[in-house]
Scaffold this active site. Structure first.
Site, PDB file in Angstrom:
ATOM      1  N   ASP A 143      -8.771   3.772  -2.469  1.00  0.00           N
ATOM      2  CA  ASP A 143      -9.814   4.161  -1.517  1.00  0.00           C
ATOM      3  C   ASP A 143     -11.070   4.675  -2.202  1.00  0.00           C
ATOM      4  O   ASP A 143     -11.270   5.887  -2.360  1.00  0.00           O
ATOM      5  CB  ASP A 143      -9.249   5.212  -0.552  1.00  0.00           C
ATOM      6  CG  ASP A 143      -8.141   4.633   0.300  1.00  0.00           C
ATOM      7  OD1 ASP A 143      -7.975   3.394   0.285  1.00  0.00           O
ATOM      8  OD2 ASP A 143      -7.431   5.399   0.969  1.00  0.00           O
ATOM      9  N   GLU A 156       2.743   4.997  -3.968  1.00  0.00           N
ATOM     10  CA  GLU A 156       2.758   5.949  -5.106  1.00  0.00           C
ATOM     11  C   GLU A 156       4.108   6.657  -5.251  1.00  0.00           C
ATOM     12  O   GLU A 156       4.447   6.982  -6.399  1.00  0.00           O
ATOM     13  CB  GLU A 156       1.627   6.963  -4.922  1.00  0.00           C
ATOM     14  CG  GLU A 156       0.250   6.369  -5.082  1.00  0.00           C
ATOM     15  CD  GLU A 156      -0.158   5.440  -3.941  1.00  0.00           C
ATOM     16  OE1 GLU A 156       0.255   5.687  -2.795  1.00  0.00           O
ATOM     17  OE2 GLU A 156      -0.859   4.456  -4.210  1.00  0.00           O
ATOM     18  N   ASP A 176       0.843  -1.196   0.000  1.00  0.00           N
ATOM     19  CA  ASP A 176       0.000   0.000   0.000  1.00  0.00           C
ATOM     20  C   ASP A 176       0.881   1.251   0.000  1.00  0.00           C
ATOM     21  O   ASP A 176       2.103   1.161   0.201  1.00  0.00           O
ATOM     22  CB  ASP A 176      -0.886  -0.036   1.255  1.00  0.00           C
ATOM     23  CG  ASP A 176      -1.961   1.035   1.222  1.00  0.00           C
ATOM     24  OD1 ASP A 176      -2.298   1.521   0.118  1.00  0.00           O
ATOM     25  OD2 ASP A 176      -2.457   1.396   2.310  1.00  0.00           O
TER      26      ASP A 176
HETATM   27  C1  GLC Z   1      -4.800   3.327   2.727  1.00  0.00           C
HETATM   28  C2  GLC Z   1      -5.272   2.133   1.912  1.00  0.00           C
HETATM   29  C3  GLC Z   1      -6.337   1.390   2.662  1.00  0.00           C
HETATM   30  C4  GLC Z   1      -5.813   0.964   4.027  1.00  0.00           C
HETATM   31  C5  GLC Z   1      -5.316   2.189   4.790  1.00  0.00           C
HETATM   32  C6  GLC Z   1      -4.651   1.828   6.103  1.00  0.00           C
HETATM   33  O1  GLC Z   1      -5.811   4.254   2.839  1.00  0.00           O
HETATM   34  O2  GLC Z   1      -5.713   2.528   0.644  1.00  0.00           O
HETATM   35  O3  GLC Z   1      -6.795   0.283   1.935  1.00  0.00           O
HETATM   36  O4  GLC Z   1      -6.821   0.330   4.753  1.00  0.00           O
HETATM   37  O5  GLC Z   1      -4.379   2.895   4.005  1.00  0.00           O
HETATM   38  O6  GLC Z   1      -3.573   1.008   5.918  1.00  0.00           O
END
Ligand code: GLC
Length: 789
Positions: free
Chosen positions: A478, A407, A404
């Site tokens: 998200d 980017e 995650d």
């Molecule tokens: C980001 C991710 C999400 C995750 C969050 C906490 O917002 O896109 O899927 O739950 O981080 O890790």
């Protein structure tokens, strides 16, 4: 920029063209794929997307005609002029792609206001950039545009402008969002049944304008970097995809359990909560293969560590989960906590593995752990280090890694564009490698998991570049629990699929905000047919597990999740096809019905492979919907088995538990028996759900151990099932390859809508049943043929 053509020479498949100011290069990858390259930024041609490109042996001719050079392959004619202007024709002489020679004309002409004041209220100007690379092509009225990876809006991108700069923006994405988490600078242009693709292999911020700026041209452009693009001819969209994935790679066959239902939440913890969730699935007999741990499992968000208060013995917990048929996937973010008592930080710092500022000092940003540094994934040594670290998780039984924030995100603030990365000896800046940062992290993760487990790695990523499909599956970041986002997900996933990212999905139920019983019911219906089927929601949103609402919502969730498991062998076949040919799992209708122009703008229906069409409900309170049945096939309503002619719009009633599903006439869909998770039991009997009617067709079914790479050495089975329908129906099953020991022991054939009078195997009449107007036959042998009278 180029000047006049002075000379050219040919070396193997490469034509070097000397202009007054620069030398350009045209490479013939094969008769359908041509690369155009001009080193206006860096001499060397390099790619993060393409690995080990092989030029195919192919005949081509190069001639000089008046003021241009003409290159001819068996499929294409390419005319190259002064100023590196290029026109491309197919072998019928039809002009496919013509460089626009006119002036660039801004689309804001009749406006003269006080922009400064407007900006203060939050309005944004439409910027016209001065691009270093600007490639305008002539736009025709009847052109359609698809691809571009993960973008908002409709399936056809004509008249839109998008840009590629991987961005973490959790605010509700709407049609006006021009950039999201992924950068896939690839699109397909479809016109009069002729399709071609352009892959613009430039990692800087790239822009695509499909006639928004001016209806005379469309363009692709970049703020810096080289001119480096591939023209990929079809004429079918399928062939374009084959070409694009020939360049950037196909999605490798995943482990079979990854196709099951997956449950996530920010954040299941402590251990008791995780075990409670897993228990509920089994108690309620809702199939599920995987549970995720979000950031809370770590010790103060330090990657590759565990919070030993919340998870005192992760190895024991995972063992217990595995025994109950669950895999565990853990999140990993790139940001490494600045902490002198933390091994990963110390090691990385000592070895110079983190991105630095222009003075060579390690740059500190701000992510979940607070002050954080960013591993330099552009550097092979760093990737190897990161790959080794996967063992911290895989050695105790973690089955997949969820990458995650790659980017890379820096909680709301852009990292400086001049941060330094080390491209194996050459220093490159953040602005050049931003869009491949996540891609390279995924590569490291993939390689690490492969090495430590010897299984097909399961990686889920948020950020992508072209070619990330080789290493990772992706989810669309998200989203929100809104109908608008459910609606948007369908064209978004179709476009991701035809941009190479075949294994993709959304957060089912929606991430931000609170879902509703109806929204979750409709979303799970879409999720059933989405390659990655994962329910996920944000921190402190309302619960959205399948049972979190009333009885009806629970039953609908269960019905569709069970349908997903029934379809697993069909889905697995699609993934094998995807590995072989680059065809995605979820497909726009036009991929199979390119001759039917009425499919070109369909945003709210999709093909799930070639045999199943889904027309989901994407609006609240919708009791019925219009469905388009494409021309060229006839269809069967999956629920009531009604036969329907193609080339018409119908109205389908849609009570909450009905998602309209249509099977293409002349299909065989392999089905599994009811299971709670993949691998729960040996699948001794494969059911073939057959939609025979008046046609001859066949279906090839693939089977292997669903786990490792032994299939590459021939450990797989391949079955072929053929139907010949005339006066009688003849069915033939043959085993084409028998390399995997666990073959099925029997087949169950369901001939939908056929009431047999007699069934013969050779001369011998055999047993059958008629159930609900269908003929059902059980066959012990796998190599056999029968006749239905
Ligand atoms: C980001 C991710 C999400 C995750 C969050 C906490 O917002 O896109 O899927 O739950 O981080 O890790």
């Amino acid at each position: 920029m180029f000047g006049k053509i002075l000379d050219y020479n040919i070396r193997n498949n490469i034509i070097n063209i000397q202009y007054e100011k620069i030398e350009t290069r045209v490479s013939i990858v094969n008769s359908n794929i041509i690369n155009f390259f001009a080193p206006i930024f860096r001499k060397k041609q390099a790619s993060y997307a393409i690995e080990n490109l092989k030029f195919e042996d192919c005949d081509f001719e190069v001639v000089e005609i008046n003021d241009y050079i003409q290159i001819k392959t068996s499929e294409l004619t390419v005319n190259i002029y002064d100023e590196f202007k290029i026109d491309i024709y197919n072998k019928l002489g039809e002009l496919l792609c013509e460089d626009y020679r006119g002036k660039r004309e801004p689309f804001i002409k009749n406006c003269a206001g006080r922009l400064d004041i407007a900006i203060q209220e939050g309005h944004k100007p439409n910027e016209h950039m001065d691009f270093k690379v600007f490639m305008p092509k002539k736009l025709e009225d009847d052109m359609y545009f698809y691809g571009f990876g993960e973008k908002t809006g409709h399936l056809n991108k004509k008249n839109c402008h998008y840009l590629n700069w991987n961005t973490d923006d959790p605010s509700p994405h709407g049609e006006t969002y021009e950039k999201l988490y992924k950068s896939i600078p690839f699109f397909i242009n479809l016109r009069k049944e002729n399709a071609f693709g352009i892959f613009f292999d430039n990692t800087f911020e790239t822009h695509f304008d499909l006639g928004k700026e001016n209806s005379k041209y469309y363009y692709f452009a970049a703020i810096d970097g080289n001119i480096d693009y591939y023209f990929i001819y079809g004429p079918s969209v399928k062939n374009v995809l084959k070409g694009y994935t020939y360049l950037t790679g196909t999605t490798p066959l995943p482990q079979m359990w990854t196709l099951g239902y997956q449950q996530c939440r920010w954040a299941y913890c402590p251990e008791e909560n995780v075990m409670e969730i897993s228990k509920k699935f089994r108690e309620k007999e809702i199939p599920c293969d995987c549970i995720y741990l979000d950031i809370e499992y770590m010790n103060g968000f330090r990657v590759f560590t565990w919070d030993d208060k919340k998870f005192p013995n992760p190895k024991r917990m995972i063992k217990k989960l595995n025994e109950d048929g669950f895999k565990l996937v853990t999140i990993i973010d790139p940001g490494v906590k600045v902490d002198k008592d933390y091994k990963i930080f110390n090691e990385g710092l000592k070895k110079g593995y983190f991105a630095t500022n222009k003075d060579g000092i390690v740059h500190t940003g701000w992510v979940w752990p607070g002050h954080s540094v960013f591993p330099d994934f552009i550097n092979k040594e760093v990737r190897n280090w990161w790959a080794e670290n996967q063992k911290n998780l895989t050695d105790i039984g973690v089955s997949g890694i969820w990458n995650d924030m790659n980017e890379p995100a820096n909680l709301g603030v852009e990292l400086p564009l001049d941060l330094k990365f080390n491209n194996d000896g050459e220093i490159v800046e953040h602005k050049e490698v931003h869009n491949v940062y996540g891609h390279m992290m995924d590569k490291a993760t993939y390689e690490g998991i492969k090495k430590s487990t010897n299984k097909r790695p399961f990686v889920v990523t948020r950020a992508c570049y072209a070619g990330t499909q080789k290493y990772s599956t992706a989810w669309t970041g998200d989203n929100q629990s809104t109908w608008e986002h459910l609606r948007m997900s369908v064209p978004m996933l179709m476009n991701l699929g035809i941009s190479g990212m075949a294994f993709c999905g959304t957060d089912v139920g929606g991430f931000g905000y609170d879902t509703t019983p109806e929204l979750l019911s409709r979303w799970v219906q879409v999720g059933t047919f989405t390659p990655l089927f994962r329910n996920h929601t944000t921190i402190y949103s309302r619960d959205q597990e399948p049972w979190a609402f009333d009885k009806t919502t629970g039953e609908i969730n269960k019905k569709y999740i069970k349908l997903r498991y029934k379809l697993i062998p069909y889905i697995y076949d699609l993934f094998k096809e995807c590995e072989d040919n680059g065809l995605p799992i979820i497909r726009p209708l036009l991929l199979h019905y390119q001759n039917d122009i009425d499919t070109y703008e369909i945003n709210d229906q999709f093909m799930f492979g070639e045999k199943i069409m889904v027309a989901p409900i994407l609006e609240q309170g919708k009791k019925a919907r219009m469905v388009y049945l494409p021309k060229g096939s006839n269809w069967v309503d999956y629920w009531n088995k009604k036969k329907l002619k193609g080339g018409q719009y119908i109205i389908k009633e849609t009570p909450l538990d009905v998602c309209p599903i249509y099977i293409k006439e002349g299909s065989i869909i392999p089905n599994y028996p009811s299971i709670n998770y993949i691998g729960e039991k040996e699948i001794d009997e494969l059911t073939l759900d057959i939609y025979p009617y008046e046609s001859n067709f066949k279906y090839t079914h693939y089977q292997d151990n669903g786990e490792d790479f032994k299939y590459k050495d021939g450990e797989y089975n391949l079955y072929e099932f053929c139907i010949n329908s005339g006066e009688n129906i003849e069915f033939k099953s043959s085993v084409l390859n028998n390399g995997y020991e666990n073959t099925y022991k029997s087949l169950k054939l369901i001939f939908n809508g056929i009431k047999a009078e007699n069934v013969y195997q050779g001369d011998k009449s055999i047993d059958f049943k008629i159930l609900n107007e269908n003929t059902i036959i059980k066959a012990k042998n796998l190599d056999f043929s029968i006749k239905i009278i």
